[in-house]
Design an enzyme around this catalytic site. Structure first.
Site, PDB file in Angstrom:
ATOM      1  N   SER A 108       0.845  -1.188   0.000  1.00  0.00           N
ATOM      2  CA  SER A 108       0.000   0.000   0.000  1.00  0.00           C
ATOM      3  C   SER A 108       0.889   1.250   0.000  1.00  0.00           C
ATOM      4  O   SER A 108       1.756   1.380  -0.856  1.00  0.00           O
ATOM      5  CB  SER A 108      -0.956  -0.037   1.207  1.00  0.00           C
ATOM      6  OG  SER A 108      -1.963   0.945   1.088  1.00  0.00           O
ATOM      7  N   GLU A 206      -1.171  -2.860  -8.398  1.00  0.00           N
ATOM      8  CA  GLU A 206      -2.440  -3.103  -7.710  1.00  0.00           C
ATOM      9  C   GLU A 206      -2.975  -1.774  -7.210  1.00  0.00           C
ATOM     10  O   GLU A 206      -2.244  -0.797  -7.090  1.00  0.00           O
ATOM     11  CB  GLU A 206      -2.250  -4.113  -6.570  1.00  0.00           C
ATOM     12  CG  GLU A 206      -1.369  -3.647  -5.427  1.00  0.00           C
ATOM     13  CD  GLU A 206      -2.136  -2.914  -4.345  1.00  0.00           C
ATOM     14  OE1 GLU A 206      -3.292  -3.252  -4.062  1.00  0.00           O
ATOM     15  OE2 GLU A 206      -1.560  -1.969  -3.771  1.00  0.00           O
ATOM     16  N   HIS A 272      -4.444  -5.112  -1.967  1.00  0.00           N
ATOM     17  CA  HIS A 272      -5.634  -4.801  -1.186  1.00  0.00           C
ATOM     18  C   HIS A 272      -6.759  -5.792  -1.447  1.00  0.00           C
ATOM     19  O   HIS A 272      -7.788  -5.459  -2.055  1.00  0.00           O
ATOM     20  CB  HIS A 272      -6.111  -3.389  -1.498  1.00  0.00           C
ATOM     21  CG  HIS A 272      -5.211  -2.312  -1.011  1.00  0.00           C
ATOM     22  ND1 HIS A 272      -4.130  -1.851  -1.740  1.00  0.00           N
ATOM     23  CD2 HIS A 272      -5.218  -1.596   0.146  1.00  0.00           C
ATOM     24  CE1 HIS A 272      -3.528  -0.893  -1.070  1.00  0.00           C
ATOM     25  NE2 HIS A 272      -4.156  -0.712   0.074  1.00  0.00           N
TER      26      HIS A 272
END
Length: 302
Positions: A108, A206, A272
């Site tokens: 992230s 992602e 995620h």
């Protein structure tokens, strides 16, 4: 690339929070998972700090430096995502990290640090589930938890249809080092000393909850910055959008990669989502589309 030493039961690791303060109970649950692997887990002195701004950045940098400098600590696991890792990257002692290589694990917002350390310290880093946000009792799946065995074992990993229903967007075969992470953070790093090392890479991308038009904008930004000029393949995660946005995102991805000269495979279970499998960045990988699979070299050494 420098591969950190594999973890063993009894090793001491620490949890840090470079991107924001984690939930207390969730972190407690995540630490329990790490302990179940036989690890002795500590937390950085400032993980629950309420400081903001410059003071928070200084504390986060201090926790990272102390973790890498401490010879008794064999792994550094991030607690959660959030924001702010970009502010930390210019302040890190990359030579000190290079001299004290060890597992560094997160994703992230941590994407910025994964790529910065990989590029500037030549250290393999790990894109994987985080202690509080992914290993808590509400989110954790058995598959996500099992991926924590990766830094313990020096062996090749193979990701295929048995992990997720994979979709081929462009045919081919590519070999290179694995790089990448969260799309927003990859875009934010462009033009900085910490820009993703995409030359000859198989690029992992992602994202979570971004509308189709922003995904298109960010991919276009990467393209115009030359990121896709020399990649050997692209591995797309699940973009975790609302149902009414899902087909729009799928169309953006299909259209964007329709004429790609390298293999592109969508729906790998990284980032995620649950399950969220850990993968080492910086190691050699092979991406194929017939069958669709990603073969990943070990990220650790004995």
């Amino acid at each position: 690339m420098i591969k950190p030493n594999a973890l063993r039961a009894g090793d001491r690791v620490t949890v840090v929070a470079p991107a924001g303060k984690p939930d207390h109970e969730h972190l407690k649950q995540g630490i329990k998972v790490l302990e179940n692997f036989g690890l002795e887990v500590t937390i950085g002195p400032h993980v629950f700090s309420d400081e903001e701004g410059k003071e928070a950045v200084e504390q986060q940098v201090k926790d990272l430096h102390e973790a890498f400098a401490d010879p008794s600590i064999r792994g550094v696991f991030c607690a959660t995502g959030g924001f702010g890792s970009a502010k930390i990257a210019p302040l890190l002692d990359y030579e000190g990290i290079k001299k004290n290589p060890k597992i560094f694990w997160g994703y992230s917002d941590i994407t910025y640090l994964l790529n910065a350390i990989q590029k500037n310290s030549r250290l393999v880093t790990f894109h994987g589930p985080m202690a509080a946000s992914d290993l808590n009792d509400e989110q954790r799946t058995e598959q996500t938890e099992s991926s924590l065995s990766m830094p313990f074992v020096e062996k090749t990993a193979v990701f295929s249809d048995r992990h997720s229903s994979l979709q081929v967007l462009a045919e081919g075969e590519g070999r290179g080092h694995l790089a990448g992470g969260n799309l927003t953070l990859l875009t934010n790093g462009l033009g900085t000393p910490h820009q993703v090392d995409s030359d000859g890479a198989v690029l992992l991308i992602e994202e979570v909850g971004e509308p189709a038009f922003l995904i298109d904008l960010k991919l276009t930004h990467l393209k115009q910055a030359g990121v896709f000029d020399s990649v050997q393949g692209v591995v797309l995660g699940n973009f975790q959008v609302e149902a009414d946005e899902e087909e729009k995102v799928s169309k953006v991805l299909r259209d964007f990669f329709a004429d790609a000269s390298f293999p592109v495979v969508k729906n790998f279970p990284f980032g995620h989502m649950q399950p969220n499998y850990g993968v080492p960045l910086g190691v050699n990988v092979k991406l194929t589309t017939s069958p669709p699979q990603l073969v990943v070299d070990s990220g650790v050494s004995r």
